[in-house]
Design an enzyme around this catalytic site. Structure first.
Site, PDB file in Angstrom:
ATOM      1  CG  ASP A  82      11.274 -42.493  88.811  1.00 19.92           C
ATOM      2  OD1 ASP A  82      12.293 -41.802  88.922  1.00 19.92           O
ATOM      3  OD2 ASP A  82      10.142 -42.113  89.140  1.00 19.92           O
ATOM      4  CE1 TYR A  92      13.500 -36.231  90.726  1.00 18.51           C
ATOM      5  CE2 TYR A  92      11.634 -35.775  89.296  1.00 18.51           C
ATOM      6  CZ  TYR A  92      12.289 -36.605  90.180  1.00 18.51           C
ATOM      7  OH  TYR A  92      11.740 -37.812  90.528  1.00 18.51           O
ATOM      8  CG  HIS A 148       6.476 -45.153  90.286  1.00 19.26           C
ATOM      9  ND1 HIS A 148       6.508 -44.585  89.033  1.00 19.26           N
ATOM     10  CD2 HIS A 148       7.655 -44.840  90.870  1.00 19.26           C
ATOM     11  CE1 HIS A 148       7.656 -43.946  88.890  1.00 19.26           C
ATOM     12  NE2 HIS A 148       8.367 -44.084  89.973  1.00 19.26           N
TER      13      HIS A 148
END
Lengths: 410, 475
Positions: free
Chosen positions: B244, B394, B451
């Site tokens: 990630d 982000y 993930h």
């Protein structure tokens, strides 16, 4: 001999016109059941019940407790409204909400127009029905259906209703007087939310069509912005003979044809070729900057609501501050994107906190945010421009009002 | 011999000698270029930053002490949480929706009931404190990290430092199961030829690391801060691991100071997917994969391309879109409603572990994780109020075009090991990864997992990290 030829030609022409004429296509009406469980065999209760918005001390105390215990995160230095709502300003709004905003008084304001509810296809549909207080001799009131969008409600129309039902008292010409019907889209405000999957704009249009018939209107005008524009457009596609005229303050093209694509590429240089006015060119180009990039910056909410409405709505139904932040950010940026540069988002330049918070309270007391967001998934979830109604043409008189900063409904 | 060559050159006719001379010049030129390019390995500029509030103090030297830290809780904190859980307002799901509309509230109520009545935060805090925690101030903000050394080291065994970086919506806690496998392999039935001391920091803005007060804190800033951290801890060379955001940060670390990064291990690869070559690869790859360097496994995972890589990503990237544009709005309610925070975070632990879990009424959450572990991670976000700063990361990283950002154009020359887990969100074939990662020494297809590899399949990941070390050090 000549006669035979002429007769054959006439017959041929008639046959051609009959078989190949452009048939007026209509969108089929949706007849599904939206209540919980199985549809009962008994006939639906079609009465129209009067309804009053109410509140209780318990409801207010619960709200106050949540506002008092709200947890905020400090904004980054100099971030204004670029990262979303600014929590320094949000604290001021919450303080007003807690100490000055009077919900009981606002409920009285809401109840000044007559409210009703009626069951259609298994769910209770809420609406206002406002008749003109006095009609001059020889005048008849034109029925007008006005449909709200997200994150709005029927309350958005409260200022304009009087101008339409009683123009004379507001210094306007009384040439056209309306009786106004403002429903809440199922899943919004005081309308019950559908219990089944698949409730999209065509379904909403079908429900409103049945509502208008139930109220005795066979011909009416329709007005809409945000989701309202799509629902009214679908209504005109379902029942073109009943919708006398369509007024939209937002239009979105969902199905891009080749000529439209070409117009984006070349329209800046050959506007006349594509029917663009000077104003069109000014607003559309440079396309990437004014169109695509701007859209990407402002469409995050639509993307998440169209994919995970139950997740994103969860917090907004549990934290009134979160709900206010989410909704008021739109009333700031969608009124003027330049407001992102302001520390207070320019919110109180065009609206009062009382009006803004009343709209937020409608979402809070009805707990409808999640179902309101699901409407995005039902409409966009399968892809933009892929639905049957996107491809059907519109043939009733329509007017659009190109406001300077209207953004797409999503 | 030279005289003979010169004579033969001179004896050539004019056009022929010209050809020979120009060829020699050309060859010499090419050789020089090649030699020069080999030496000039591009690196990413390190730069500097200040993330504290207000202006950076001009003369003051930063306090570089490393202070031990313990996680604490209070009755008041737990009581406040319980009150919020008790008054949570839910919206019933649509009939038959499972997890297709997001987190199913029928199941959410069960999770919250467990959280309220059985989950023991005080006990979990003790579990969190089982490893030593520290804080140190870098570039104006407090950086939290755990530093776990092996309890016993066999004679002659080198202990290799390993920096492991988490992502969103995870935390340092994701590594709690894998750490013992890396610091004490023998105690877990694993080969003890490779032993690590593990450092897991919290990305600034996440967990117990202070959030930046200034705009612009991206993966490059995080990479630089972690470099300074490792330097401060006295490490001149170390391995890095990430998934990630951790993947992007550790990659940036390798791009910035390649000499210090002995090996880079990633369980998620970020590469830009544009370019004519990529398009050709996709068009041809569906029919003749071998022609564009794609393996059968690649074909299976990439195609049909639109469905698997475009639609699927569109379906799952709503959170990314809103966090990259309006993080303060998106996170507001989540910081105020613990139930909402849990729904938002746990939805990812469901879907990103296995996409088919969207069809289950309970999102398959408890198939791979315990509620205690899942809620501990959620609590880290709750007690630190870090959901909004974690989302801002982000926006800071997507505010510039990812394909033209400086780090997208700098290659990675550090020995790299890539572990590909079948249920990971995106898939990158080795041939595409090679364009950025110039020194891939291992590319493994894990048999299972999604993930959150370290959290879900710690043993598989640990083995793969050790494999990288063996390859780098030729063990």
């Amino acid at each position: 001999m000549l006669l035979e030829i002429l007769l054959t030609l006439a017959f041929g022409a008639a046959a051609y016109l009959y078989f190949f004429r452009k048939k007026e296509e209509t969108l089929p009406i949706e007849d599904r059941w939206w209540g919980s469980g199985q549809k009962p065999d008994s006939e639906e209760d079609a009465t129209v019940h009067p309804f009053k918005v109410e509140t209780t001390d318990e409801e207010l105390n619960d709200l106050f407790r949540r506002l008092d215990q709200a947890r905020f995160t400090e904004p980054l230095e100099d971030s204004c409204f670029y990262y979303g709502i600014n929590s320094v300003y949000l604290r001021k709004v919450v303080s007003y909400w807690r100490n000055q905003f009077n919900w009981k008084k606002q409920v009285e304001v809401l109840n000044k127009f007559p409210h009703f509810k009626t069951k259609i296809d298994g769910i209770n549909v809420h609406f206002l029905h406002v008749k003109p207080p006095h009609l001059p001799e020889g005048h008849s009131a034109k029925p007008l259906l006005m449909v709200h969008g997200w994150p709005g409600s029927f309350y958005e129309f409260y200022k304009v209703i009087s101008l339409l039902t009683d123009p004379a008292s507001h210094g306007l010409s009384d040439e056209h007087i309306f009786e106004v019907i403002c429903p809440s889209i199922p899943g919004y405000g005081f309308s019950e939310a559908p219990h089944k999957q698949g409730f999209d704009s065509v379904c909403a249009a079908s429900v409103f069509y049945k509502l208008m018939l139930r109220l005795g209107f066979h011909e009416f005008y329709a007005q809409g912005g945000d989701w309202g524009w799509l629902i009214c457009t679908n209504l005109a596609q379902i029942a073109p003979n009943h919708v006398k005229g369509l007024h939209l303050n937002l239009v979105s093209v969902l199905n891009m044809r080749f000529t439209q694509l070409l117009s984006i590429l070349l329209g800046r240089y050959f506007p006349g070729l594509f029917g663009f006015q000077e104003e069109d060119v000014r607003r559309m180009f440079p396309f990437l900057k004014k169109g695509l990039y701007k859209m990407l910056m402002e469409s995050g909410y639509a993307h998440i609501q169209a994919t995970k409405p139950d997740t994103v709505g969860c917090g907004l139904n549990d934290s009134p501050v979160g709900l206010a932040a989410y909704i008021l950010e739109k009333f700031s940026t969608w009124t003027d994107p330049e407001y992102r540069k302001l520390e207070d988002g320019g919110l109180e330049r065009k609206y009062t906190l009382d009006d803004l918070l009343t709209n937020v309270m409608i979402y809070w007391v009805s707990g409808c945010m999640v179902s309101a967001m699901r409407f995005y998934k039902e409409n966009i979830g399968k892809g933009i421009g892929t639905q049957k109604h996107d491809k059907k043409e519109e043939s009733i008189p329509a007017a659009t009002d190109g406001h300077r900063r209207a953004s797409a409904p999503f | 011999m030279w005289q003979q060559v010169l004579q033969s050159v001179r004896s050539f006719e004019y056009p022929q000698s010209a050809i020979v001379v120009s060829t020699a010049l050309g060859a010499g030129g090419l050789l020089t270029c090649w030699l020069l390019s080999r030496q000039k390995i591009k690196t990413l500029e390190v730069g500097d930053g200040w993330w504290g509030s207000g202006e950076r103090p001009p003369k003051e030297k930063e306090d570089e002490s490393i202070r031990p830290f313990r996680i604490e809780t209070s009755d008041r904190e737990i009581q406040d949480l319980h009150e919020r859980l008790d008054r949570a307002r839910y919206t019933p799901p649509l009939e038959g929706a499972a997890f297709q509309y997001g987190f199913n509230t029928t199941y959410l109520r069960r999770v919250v009931a467990y959280w309220r009545n059985q989950f023991n935060w005080q006990k979990q805090v003790e579990i969190l404190n089982q490893y030593p925690h520290f804080k140190t101030t870098i570039e104006g903000i407090d950086i939290h990290f755990i530093h776990v050394k092996p309890l016993h080291v066999p004679r002659g065994q080198i202990v290799r430092p390993l920096l492991m970086v988490h992502g969103w919506p995870g935390s340092f806690f994701e590594f709690y199961k894998i750490i013992p496998l890396l610091t004490d392999p023998a105690g877990h039935g694993l080969n003890e030829d490779v032993v690590f001391e593990v450092i897991c920091p919290s990305i600034p803005g996440y967990g117990f690391s202070e959030a930046p007060h200034q705009r612009g804190f991206d993966t490059l800033a995080a990479a630089r801060i972690f470099h300074k951290l490792m330097e401060r801890l006295g490490f001149k060379e170390f391995y890095v691991q990430g998934g990630d955001w951790g993947s992007q940060i550790t990659t940036n670390m390798a791009q910035m100071q390649a000499k210090q990064v002995k090996g880079l291990h990633l369980n998620l690869v970020f590469i830009s997917s544009s370019g004519l070559g990529r398009l050709v690869s996709l068009i041809l790859g569906a029919y003749v994969p071998w022609l564009v360097g794609l393996t059968r496994e690649d074909s299976h995972r990439l195609f049909p391309y639109l469905e698997k890589n475009v639609y699927e990503i569109l379906r799952e990237s709503g959170y990314l879109h809103i966090q990259a544009t309006k993080p303060d709005t998106a996170g507001c309610g989540l910081n105020d409603s613990p139930v909402a925070l849990a729904a938002y975070i746990l939805e990812k632990f469901s879907t990103w572990t296995d996409k088919s879990f969207r069809d289950l009424d309970d999102g398959g959450l408890e198939r791979k994780f315990s509620l205690d572990d899942l809620l501990t991670n959620v609590m880290i976000y709750w007690v630190t109020s870090s959901i909004v700063p974690s989302m801002r990361f982000y926006k800071e990283n997507f505010s510039t075009n990812p394909t033209t950002a400086p780090h997208a154009r700098v290659g990675v020359y550090v020995p790299t090991g890539l572990a590909v887990f079948p249920q990971e969100l995106t898939y990158t074939p080795c041939t595409w990864a090679k364009k950025k990662f110039k020194n891939i020494v291992a590319y493994t297809y894990a048999p299972r997992g999604g993930h959150f590899a370290a959290f879900e399949e710690p043993k598989l990941l640990a083995e793969d990290i050790k494999q990288l070390v063996r390859k780098v050090e030729c063990l």
